[in-house]
Design an enzyme around this catalytic site. Structure first.
Site, PDB file in Angstrom:
ATOM      1  CG  ASN A  12       2.127 -28.339  36.704  1.00 33.26           C
ATOM      2  OD1 ASN A  12       1.171 -27.662  36.347  1.00 33.26           O
ATOM      3  ND2 ASN A  12       2.048 -29.648  36.742  1.00 33.26           N
ATOM      4  CG  ASN A  72      -4.919 -33.439  32.691  1.00 36.40           C
ATOM      5  OD1 ASN A  72      -4.266 -32.458  33.036  1.00 36.40           O
ATOM      6  ND2 ASN A  72      -6.246 -33.410  32.585  1.00 36.40           N
ATOM      7  CB  CYS A  81      -2.291 -26.412  31.475  1.00 39.19           C
ATOM      8  SG  CYS A  81      -1.066 -26.712  32.769  1.00 39.19           S
ATOM      9  N   GLY A  82      -2.344 -23.298  33.037  1.00 35.69           N
ATOM     10  CA  GLY A  82      -1.604 -22.056  33.255  1.00 35.69           C
ATOM     11  C   GLY A  82      -0.103 -22.239  33.262  1.00 35.69           C
ATOM     12  CD  GLU A 220      -2.791 -29.800  37.673  1.00 36.27           C
ATOM     13  OE1 GLU A 220      -3.169 -30.011  36.501  1.00 36.27           O
ATOM     14  OE2 GLU A 220      -1.686 -29.326  37.945  1.00 36.27           O
ATOM     15  NE  ARG A 221     -10.570 -31.306  34.501  1.00 39.47           N
ATOM     16  CZ  ARG A 221     -11.556 -30.972  33.691  1.00 39.47           C
ATOM     17  NH1 ARG A 221     -12.729 -31.568  33.777  1.00 39.47           N
ATOM     18  NH2 ARG A 221     -11.390 -30.030  32.791  1.00 39.47           N
ATOM     19  CB  CYS A 229      -2.567 -25.916  39.417  1.00 35.85           C
ATOM     20  SG  CYS A 229      -3.954 -25.823  38.250  1.00 35.85           S
ATOM     21  N   GLY A 230      -1.301 -23.298  37.413  1.00 32.53           N
ATOM     22  CA  GLY A 230      -1.456 -21.885  37.072  1.00 32.53           C
ATOM     23  C   GLY A 230      -2.892 -21.427  37.053  1.00 32.53           C
ATOM     24  CB  THR A 231      -5.985 -22.700  35.409  1.00 35.63           C
ATOM     25  OG1 THR A 231      -5.744 -24.088  35.703  1.00 35.63           O
ATOM     26  CG2 THR A 231      -5.620 -22.423  33.957  1.00 35.63           C
TER      27      THR A 231
END
Length: 284
Positions: A12, A72, A81-82, A220-221, A229-231
């Protein structure tokens, strides 16, 4: 010319800039106008054809406190964002912005605590805060106490069981038997843009390998399918734990790496994982 850096966390990837390196014509504006300009910069820089190409854009704000301002690649702002905050922490170490191993970072999702556990290769543990279960936190109109295990209608006449809540940002978890990107991508797009989610949602498809291991694919939106994606990894472990499918500590397997997620007794969720520096350069 704007000085930029690019980092990735498990694939990412993000373009990172210091706010102080941006043109004064932008930074001297009021906050709303600055954010609007940063949003357009995100679109321009993240475009793979005419820009640098990235999943997201991060502005490092040092005053009056250290803050991660995240966008984004479509220019939409996200509260957290994680993977991005791990790259943010790596950038702060590389640029000498923070030399302490432990420090707070302001985000739209609240204050996150960074704990650098290893310099080379870089690894960091982040206190990602607590999940918020009420539907209002994810912009869903509902009289229910939460939006967990709900069936939502699909365009083909079928339905899908979703587990939706706020974990740094809006997330929806769906448990699947197999991770097949070709099959899941259109479903992710449909759920992300489903009318029940008035501000859209990130969609995490989760395959339970065992009680301490999950495989996750995230739509992801504002981005689409991403390497990580961390979160979303945090949300996946939270949902699996609440459903009795996983322990409170689990490894999340992603396409290009693994994140360690732990839910502590106080309800805070911790994420540990890597960040890799890709390049430094300038953007016209």
């Amino acid at each position: 010319m704007i000085s930029i850096s690019k980092y990735h966390g498990c694939g990412n990837n993000f373009i990172i800039v210091k706010e102080s390196d941006l043109p004064r014509a932008i930074t001297m504006r009021d906050e709303a106008s600055r954010i609007e300009a940063y949003s357009q910069l995100a679109v321009n820089m993240c475009c793979i054809n005419t820009g640098v190409g990235a999943d997201g854009f991060i502005v490092v704000r040092e005053e009056p406190e250290l803050e991660m301002v995240f966008f984004n690649r479509d220019g939409s702002r996200a509260p957290m964002c994680g993977n991005g905050i791990r790259c943010f922490a790596h950038y702060c170490m590389d640029k000498g912005i923070r030399e302490d191993a432990v420090y707070p970072v302001k985000t739209q999702a609240g204050e996150m605590t960074v704990n650098v556990t290893q310099d080379e290769p870089f690894r960091v543990r982040i206190n990602m805060g607590k999940p918020v279960m009420n539907p209002q936190a994810i912009a869903v109109k509902s009289d229910e106490e939460d939006f967990m295990g709900k069936e939502i209608a699909l365009k083909d006449g079928g339905s899908c069981k979703v587990y939706s809540f706020f974990m740094g940002t809006i997330h929806t978890v769906i448990f699947v038997d197999e991770i097949d990107e070709e099959v899941l991508e259109p479903l992710g797009e449909e759920i992300c843009n489903h009318p029940v989610y008035t501000e859209k949602t990130n969609v995490n498809f989760v395959k339970v390998i065992d009680r301490n291991t999950l495989e996750v694919l995230t739509y992801e939106r504002g981005v689409g399918i991403t390497f990580a994606c961390g979160t979303g990894a945090c949300a996946s472990v939270v949902a699996a734990s609440l459903c009795g499918l996983a322990e409170d500590s689990a490894d999340v397997q992603l396409k290009l790496g693994t994140l360690g997620i732990t839910i502590e007794e106080d309800g805070n969720v911790y994420m540990e994982g890597p960040s890799v520096h890709i390049l430094d350069g300038t953007f016209e």
